[in-house]
Scaffold this motif. Structure first.
Motif, short mmCIF file in Angstrom:
data_model
loop_
_atom_site.label_atom_id
_atom_site.label_comp_id
_atom_site.label_asym_id
_atom_site.label_seq_id
_atom_site.Cartn_x
_atom_site.Cartn_y
_atom_site.Cartn_z
N UNK A 456 0.48 -0.92 0.24
CA UNK A 456 0.16 -0.05 0.01
C UNK A 456 0.86 0.98 0.16
N UNK A 457 1.99 0.95 0.06
CA UNK A 457 2.95 2.26 0.45
C UNK A 457 3.72 2.64 -1.78
N UNK A 458 3.57 4.05 -2.17
CA UNK A 458 3.64 3.21 -2.89
C UNK A 458 5.01 4.48 -3.96
N UNK A 459 5.70 4.64 -2.74
CA UNK A 459 7.06 4.87 -2.71
C UNK A 459 7.99 3.32 -2.51
N UNK A 460 7.14 2.55 -2.30
CA UNK A 460 8.47 1.23 -2.43
C UNK A 460 8.52 0.45 -3.77
N UNK A 461 7.86 0.91 -4.60
CA UNK A 461 7.58 0.11 -5.69
C UNK A 461 8.71 0.61 -6.74
N UNK A 462 9.30 -0.12 -7.52
CA UNK A 462 10.52 0.62 -8.37
C UNK A 462 9.77 0.68 -10.05
N UNK A 463 9.26 -0.40 -9.90
CA UNK A 463 9.00 -0.79 -11.68
C UNK A 463 8.03 -1.79 -11.24
N UNK A 464 7.64 -2.66 -13.16
CA UNK A 464 7.03 -3.69 -12.78
C UNK A 464 7.10 -4.49 -14.05
N UNK A 465 6.53 -6.05 -14.06
CA UNK A 465 6.62 -6.32 -15.80
C UNK A 465 5.35 -6.77 -16.44
N UNK A 466 5.23 -6.47 -17.52
CA UNK A 466 4.22 -7.12 -18.29
C UNK A 466 3.84 -7.50 -19.43
N UNK A 467 4.43 -8.62 -19.40
CA UNK A 467 5.06 -9.83 -20.21
C UNK A 467 6.19 -9.42 -21.02
N UNK A 471 8.63 -2.09 -16.94
CA UNK A 471 8.34 -0.52 -16.71
C UNK A 471 9.27 0.13 -15.17
N UNK A 472 9.44 1.09 -15.38
CA UNK A 472 10.82 1.44 -14.69
C UNK A 472 10.38 3.21 -14.20
N UNK A 473 10.29 3.40 -12.49
CA UNK A 473 10.45 4.61 -12.08
C UNK A 473 11.46 5.27 -12.41
N UNK A 474 11.02 6.27 -13.42
CA UNK A 474 12.82 7.43 -13.37
C UNK A 474 13.41 7.61 -12.67
N UNK A 475 13.66 7.35 -11.31
CA UNK A 475 14.15 7.66 -10.25
C UNK A 475 15.29 6.76 -9.91
N UNK A 476 15.10 5.68 -10.91
CA UNK A 476 15.32 4.41 -10.09
C UNK A 476 16.08 3.85 -11.57
N UNK A 477 15.42 4.35 -13.07
CA UNK A 477 16.72 4.10 -14.14
C UNK A 477 17.92 5.53 -13.88
N UNK A 478 17.92 5.67 -13.23
CA UNK A 478 19.16 6.75 -13.42
C UNK A 478 20.12 6.42 -11.82
N UNK A 479 19.22 5.79 -11.11
CA UNK A 479 20.26 5.51 -9.92
C UNK A 479 21.13 4.39 -10.61
N UNK A 480 20.96 3.48 -11.88
CA UNK A 480 20.77 2.43 -12.64
C UNK A 480 22.31 2.74 -13.03
N UNK A 481 21.87 3.78 -13.61
CA UNK A 481 22.85 4.16 -14.84
C UNK A 481 23.37 5.13 -13.46
N UNK A 482 23.04 5.49 -12.57
CA UNK A 482 24.91 6.19 -11.60
C UNK A 482 25.80 4.93 -11.76
N UNK A 483 24.98 3.63 -11.04
CA UNK A 483 25.65 2.89 -10.12
C UNK A 483 26.42 1.96 -11.26
#
Length: 557
Positions: A456-467, A471-483
């Protein structure tokens, strides 16, 4: 004459000569006037009388007003034409309008007529500046960085940096770069009274000295010349002069008129295009020394949000109106934050400030993993600016968080490093990094079309798969590139845009409405921004003849 004239002998800290501060009553009960003259001027009473009368002195036109023996005050004071920390002290600071931290009986006088010093006007109160200027500027990474630069100059004295820097916002006139500069100017003075590049070399040195340790905000480089080749040459020639902290030596015959000046200050400016590209085009090749002194950030076009474009590429509507409101707020609230900041610094132990700056700057460098001498020298300057802003947050000058300061500082470093070093992205490596990220089924679970957060907490959602769609949160996308790529790439807004454009061309990135990088999807009652990728197309970029990384493995019985 209701009040007497007083005379204070002052030692000029720039040319070491003695001067006299004449304090005198003015007509119509106005505030007392002040005039600084050479000691020898006292031997010419008629000339001195004329100068005082022109300033409104309440003295007789004919009667003698100078005694035979000038009653100088007992203490010899100091005269300075440059603002900043006095005589190497880190607890007495001279501003154009006030001396902060002076606990002695010595008179300290700032001569704001000698050089091109900041406007002494102020408006509003500190709290209004924080709520109406600093808080709205928080929505703009570029305006935020401009304020951070403006607050950092007083801390150059506490750092180990041997040179300052010029920070340049390059971009189309509709992007809001002038707004960012005006916001920075509002920290210290009137945002409509920025000096220009249209001055002689000596005048530019005097201007920098007149803004020593409080930051110099210059109007657009276009003011230097309408010819691109001429202004490129001018900026190229002035860069080392303005960041080294000393002007060129003048002949001894003119030294009295043009004394040697020393200064240390960060400089902020803007230009219609990257100066580095202009210099290269017109035959002024840049050295590593140029790259660490003239640091540029590209401002997106106004149609793409300008200074209001977020780090992940999104931007709000009506950005021109947002810039106008911010400019108006800066006009109504300026000149307060800088004075309050200096008062806080003067009350602190210098050793504690030095330790805090060192620790925070080192932390910034560790987070960046900068490589190479040029990149490290750039990182140290941004690190100081980041550390200064964090201290300003602690001092309640900036109504921001440390996280915001660090995000903006890292954004600025990546933008500057990219433009200085010419780093280019690689979509194959990006695709590989994203596929590695998407392997984590706990972060990217399979879900139904009506996405719900499990807790029930939207802050924990990083992304999901649909087939095959990821789908990835923009913040998670940037974090991945930086790391993944921080040590090799400068992951900046232009870099990300280039990556996404190439991935879109390959069909692996699926943009949102109106070609925006994200799509709004409702999660736990909140609209969140997600970036959509096609996993099959990503795999083809790196594994054209192998099976998908994302196929579900057969479960053991």
């Amino acid at each position: 004459m209701k009040n007497s004239i007083t005379f204070t002998r002052l030692q000029n800290l720039q040319n070491k000569k003695d001067s006299v501060l004449v304090t005198f009553p003015r007509t119509n009960n106005r505030e007392a006037g002040k005039l600084v003259v050479a000691v020898s001027e006292l031997s010419r009473p008629q000339s001195l009388r004329e100068q005082l009368l022109d300033l409104g002195a309440d003295i007789s036109l004919k009667e003698r007003f100078l005694p035979d023996e000038i009653p100088f005050s007992k203490e010899v004071g100091f005269l300075t034409v440059t603002p900043g920390w006095l005589l190497g002290s880190k607890q007495v600071f001279v501003l154009p309008t006030v001396v902060v931290g002076n606990s002695t009986d010595k008179v300290i006088h700032f001569d704001n007529q000698a050089l091109r010093t900041p406007s002494t006007s102020s408006a509003g109160i500190l709290d209004s500046w924080k709520t109406e200027v600093a808080l709205p500027a928080k929505d703009s990474p570029i305006a935020s960085f401009a304020i951070m630069v403006a607050l950092a100059s007083p801390l150059l004295r506490f750092s180990e940096l041997t040179e300052a820097a010029i920070f340049n916002f390059a971009g189309n006139s509709s992007g809001g770069k002038t707004t960012a500069c005006r916001v920075a100017q509002s920290v210290w003075s009137d945002p409509d009274k920025m000096p220009t590049w249209n001055a002689t070399e000596r005048a530019m040195v005097e201007c920098a000295a007149g803004h020593s340790e409080i930051g110099l905000i210059l109007d657009d480089v276009e003011q230097a010349s309408q010819k691109v080749s001429e202004r490129s040459k001018r900026v190229h020639e002035l860069t080392h002069l303005l960041t080294s902290g000393t002007g060129k030596e003048v002949t001894k015959a003119l030294n009295g008129e043009y004394p040697d000046l020393s200064f240390k200050t960060f400089i902020l400016s803007s230009s219609p295009s990257l100066i580095a590209e202009e210099c290269k085009k017109h035959g002024y090749p840049r050295t590593d020394g140029d790259r660490v002194r003239f640091l540029e950030i590209v401002v997106p076009h106004g149609d793409k949000g300008g200074i209001w474009q977020s780090i992940d590429g999104n931007f709000p509507a009506l950005t021109a109106q947002m810039s106008d409101r911010l400019t108006a707020a800066a006009r109504n609230n300026h000149g307060r934050a800088g004075v309050a900041w200096i008062r806080k610094l003067c009350k602190a132990e210098p050793s504690k400030i030095e330790n805090a700056l060192r620790t925070r700057t080192e932390g910034f460098l560790k987070r960046l993993h900068s490589q190479g001498s040029v990149e490290t020298r750039i990182a140290k300057k941004i690190g100081l600016i980041c550390a200064a802003a964090e201290l300003a947050v602690n001092a309640k000058i900036l109504p921001w968080t440390h996280d915001h300061v660090r995000i903006v500082a890292e954004f600025a470093f990546r933008e500057i490093a990219k433009n200085a070093l010419g780093v280019r992205p690689n979509i194959n490596s990006t695709a590989s990094a994203l596929l590695e990220e998407f392997k984590d089924r706990s972060k990217y679970p399979k879900t139904d079309p009506h996405l719900r957060s499990q807790d029930g907490n939207h802050k924990t959602v990083q992304g999901y798969r649909d087939g095959k769609r990821i789908f990835i949160r923009s913040s998670a996308f940037m974090d991945r590139l930086n790391k993944k790529f921080r040590a090799q790439w400068s992951i900046s807004s232009p870099t990300v845009r280039e990556l996404l454009q190439e991935l879109q061309t390959q069909g692996s990135f699926l943009p949102g409405p109106r070609e925006r990088p994200t799509k709004d999807i409702r999660v736990a009652g909140k609209n969140l921004k997600f970036m959509e990728f096609d996993a099959t197309k990503l795999e083809k970029l790196i594994l054209p003849k192998t099976k998908s990384h994302l196929k579900r493995r057969p479960q053991s019985s």
